[in-house]
Design an enzyme around this catalytic site. Structure first.
Site, PDB file in Angstrom:
ATOM      1  N   ARG A  60      -8.689  -7.943   4.868  1.00 53.16           N
ATOM      2  CA  ARG A  60      -9.666  -8.126   3.759  1.00 53.16           C
ATOM      3  C   ARG A  60     -10.314  -9.975   3.926  1.00 53.16           C
ATOM      4  O   ARG A  60     -11.431 -10.030   3.465  1.00 53.16           O
ATOM      5  CB  ARG A  60      -9.070  -8.233   2.403  1.00 53.16           C
ATOM      6  CG  ARG A  60      -9.997  -8.602   1.195  1.00 53.16           C
ATOM      7  CD  ARG A  60      -9.574  -8.122   0.011  1.00 53.16           C
ATOM      8  NE  ARG A  60      -8.095  -8.261  -0.621  1.00 53.16           N
ATOM      9  CZ  ARG A  60      -7.587  -9.253  -0.509  1.00 53.16           C
ATOM     10  NH1 ARG A  60      -8.208 -10.421  -0.853  1.00 53.16           N
ATOM     11  NH2 ARG A  60      -6.372  -9.002  -0.903  1.00 53.16           N
ATOM     12  N   TYR A 113     -34.544  -0.671  -4.860  1.00 54.38           N
ATOM     13  CA  TYR A 113     -33.540   0.219  -4.857  1.00 54.38           C
ATOM     14  C   TYR A 113     -32.805   0.470  -6.258  1.00 54.38           C
ATOM     15  O   TYR A 113     -32.366  -0.478  -6.969  1.00 54.38           O
ATOM     16  CB  TYR A 113     -32.377  -0.041  -3.675  1.00 54.38           C
ATOM     17  CG  TYR A 113     -31.438   0.907  -3.512  1.00 54.38           C
ATOM     18  CD1 TYR A 113     -31.615   2.104  -2.841  1.00 54.38           C
ATOM     19  CD2 TYR A 113     -30.064   0.569  -3.802  1.00 54.38           C
ATOM     20  CE1 TYR A 113     -30.923   3.332  -2.537  1.00 54.38           C
ATOM     21  CE2 TYR A 113     -29.048   1.684  -3.391  1.00 54.38           C
ATOM     22  CZ  TYR A 113     -29.598   2.813  -2.928  1.00 54.38           C
ATOM     23  OH  TYR A 113     -28.551   3.788  -2.730  1.00 54.38           O
ATOM     24  N   ASP A 185     -33.612  -8.297   0.320  1.00 50.32           N
ATOM     25  CA  ASP A 185     -33.180  -7.223   0.981  1.00 50.32           C
ATOM     26  C   ASP A 185     -33.880  -6.646   2.269  1.00 50.32           C
ATOM     27  O   ASP A 185     -35.127  -6.258   2.044  1.00 50.32           O
ATOM     28  CB  ASP A 185     -33.043  -5.998  -0.111  1.00 50.32           C
ATOM     29  CG  ASP A 185     -32.365  -4.908   0.203  1.00 50.32           C
ATOM     30  OD1 ASP A 185     -32.243  -4.359   1.367  1.00 50.32           O
ATOM     31  OD2 ASP A 185     -31.811  -4.064  -0.555  1.00 50.32           O
ATOM     32  N   LYS A 210     -28.099   2.329   6.685  1.00 50.93           N
ATOM     33  CA  LYS A 210     -29.435   2.654   7.102  1.00 50.93           C
ATOM     34  C   LYS A 210     -30.010   2.467   8.435  1.00 50.93           C
ATOM     35  O   LYS A 210     -29.372   2.766   9.392  1.00 50.93           O
ATOM     36  CB  LYS A 210     -30.523   1.858   5.972  1.00 50.93           C
ATOM     37  CG  LYS A 210     -30.156   2.160   4.726  1.00 50.93           C
ATOM     38  CD  LYS A 210     -30.029   3.570   4.140  1.00 50.93           C
ATOM     39  CE  LYS A 210     -29.293   3.541   2.639  1.00 50.93           C
ATOM     40  NZ  LYS A 210     -29.888   2.658   1.615  1.00 50.93           N
TER      41      LYS A 210
HETATM   42  C1  LIG Z   1     -29.549   2.392   0.513  1.00 54.33           C
HETATM   43  C2  LIG Z   1     -29.874   1.000   0.041  1.00 54.33           C
HETATM   44  C3  LIG Z   1     -29.112   0.144  -0.665  1.00 54.33           C
HETATM   45  C4  LIG Z   1     -27.804   0.267  -1.097  1.00 54.33           C
HETATM   46  O1  LIG Z   1     -27.028   0.441   0.037  1.00 54.33           O
HETATM   47  P1  LIG Z   1     -25.394   1.365   0.198  1.00 54.33           P
HETATM   48  O2  LIG Z   1     -25.081   1.272   1.623  1.00 54.33           O
HETATM   49  O3  LIG Z   1     -26.058   2.988  -0.307  1.00 54.33           O
HETATM   50  O4  LIG Z   1     -24.668   0.934  -0.929  1.00 54.33           O
HETATM   51  C5  LIG Z   1     -29.749  -1.192  -1.097  1.00 54.33           C
HETATM   52  N1  LIG Z   1     -30.948  -1.534  -0.593  1.00 54.33           N
HETATM   53  C6  LIG Z   1     -31.706  -0.606  -0.069  1.00 54.33           C
HETATM   54  C7  LIG Z   1     -33.182  -0.937   0.149  1.00 54.33           C
HETATM   55  C8  LIG Z   1     -31.387   0.454   0.455  1.00 54.33           C
HETATM   56  O5  LIG Z   1     -32.130   1.550   0.850  1.00 54.33           O
END
Ligand SMILES: *Cc1c(COP(=O)(O)O)cnc(C)c1O
Length: 395
Positions: A60, A113, A185, A210
């Site tokens: 961790r 998101y 993000d 992603k």
């Molecule tokens: C999918 C996504 C998230 C969240 O990510 P997880 O891995 O599903 O927790 C945050 N921001 C964007 C733009 C996303 O597409």
């Protein structure tokens, strides 16, 4: 490799970033699938805990497989160091809880998101952290939302699912003047196509689920910091909150990153062809794609992105019913949430992900009834077009 003084190209960086030297000379980092690490003696354990000796204690806190992947992403984003998290949402919540205190304020893009908006509006609000949501592509709106309590400006660009694009260099100036941190993000673009830190952002984060991993087989996230102070603070908070990535998932993401340069190129080329095809289709009202001259923030996109990326949104003339009909008719494109993988995914927010939001709230966030989101994969583009052609006939 990442310590090399020689400047190398982005595709080369994707292949080599974060790879170190390991026992027996493997060309990829070994998977240290262990929760804990042995001490040589009490003295050694004590020195590690005091930070007098460098080494590993507990996964961790630190793990070599995780660190290799973190170094790769930090290097691609041009950051100081990164923190691998259990999911994109773990990265986002760790950033918020590290930066915000009760009574403080966050300004956030409206096109963001879904769970990020919900986290701000329903969890952070329990701790008296206030928020304002704005169309961040409108810089006046962004500037006017800032108060003397604003500590974080949170931008997702291009935003989900509208692809609304914010000028990051300008947003960074607004954040600087307000003495707030600009958090970006960067999930939709990846560091291959957009590097927010170079444009003045303070912190970058990703859902590595992603494009970074790219193979739809891992849920993971990452935070990239610009300086040692922020990194050390975030590392402490992440260690308390506990949302760290697992070594095996870190290994898979690191493996996925090797082809990130190639994949982003292919995603972008195919998405451009699809966007042009859709824009000329008589069942389609409009297409939002950063590579099209009709894109509302085309100039910003040209300045900010190395290529337009793999995400397309389009509006069907037939609205809600047409959206449902297309979803239920696709055969090659897969009907699923998530994005950024090698396979093409399609989804209709109004009938699925944003159904419970209600029509009015949806429309105010730009999620119209006929809106379809397409994550363009790396298959032969002709196969994707042929599938959409037959599905759009049912629209
Ligand atoms: C999918 C996504 C998230 C969240 O990510 P997880 O891995 O599903 O927790 C945050 N921001 C964007 C733009 C996303 O597409």
């Amino acid at each position: 490799m990442e310590n090399s003084k020689v400047k190398i190209g982005m595709d080369s960086k994707c292949v080599h970033a974060g790879i170190g030297e390991y026992e027996f000379g493997p060309v990829v980092p070994p998977i240290y699938q262990t929760s804990t690490f042995k001490f040589e003696s009490t003295e050694h354990g004590g020195a590690l805990f005091k930070g007098e000796k460098d080494g590993y204690i507990y996964t961790r806190m630190r793990n070599p497989t995780i660190e290799a992947m973190e170094n790769a992403v930090a290097s691609l984003e041009g950051g100081y160091k990164a923190l691998g998290c259990a999911s994109g949402m773990a990265a986002i919540s760790t950033v918020f809880l590290s930066l915000l205190k009760n009574g403080e304020h966050i300004v956030c893009s409206k096109s963001v998101y879904g769970p990020t908006a919900t986290l701000i509006a329903t969890v952070l609000s329990n701790y008296d952290i206030k928020s304002t949501f704005v169309n961040s592509s409108d810089l006046d709106q962004l500037k006017n939302a800032v108060t003397d309590k604003t500590k974080v400006i949170y931008i997702e660009t291009p935003g989900n699912p509208t692809l609304e694009t914010t000028d990051l260099a300008e947003a960074a100036k607004i954040a600087k003047a307000a003495n707030a941190k600009l958090v970006v993000d960067n999930t939709f673009m990846s560091p291959v196509l957009q590097r927010p830190l170079e444009l003045g952002a303070d912190i970058v984060l990703h859902s590595m689920t992603k494009f970074l991993n790219g193979h739809a087989d891992v849920v993971a996230g990452i935070i990239v910091t610009k300086d040692k102070e922020t990194y050390t603070h975030f590392r402490k908070v992440l260690n308390q909150l506990g949302g760290v990535i697992d070594p095996f998932n870190a290994f898979l993401v690191h493996r996925g990153i090797k082809t990130l340069g190639l994949r982003m190129k292919r995603h972008s080329e195919s998405a451009m062809k699809l966007a042009e095809y859709l824009e000329s289709h008589n069942k389609v009202k409009w297409v939002r794609y950063p590579g099209l001259t009709s894109f509302p923030q085309y100039e910003v996109a040209q300045k900010q992105h190395a290529a337009p990326g793999g995400m397309i949104s389009f509006e069907l003339k037939g609205g809600f019913k047409s959206g449902e009909a297309v979803m239920n008719s696709v055969k090659f494109c897969q009907l699923a949430v998530s994005l950024g993988g090698v396979e093409t995914l399609i989804q209709h927010p109004a009938s699925m992900t944003h159904l419970s939001m209600g029509k009015e709230a949806r429309e105010s966030a730009g999620i119209t009834d006929g809106l379809v989101r397409l994550s363009v994969g790396i298959e032969n583009v002709e196969d994707i077009i042929a599938d959409l052609e037959q599905a759009l006939e049912k629209a």
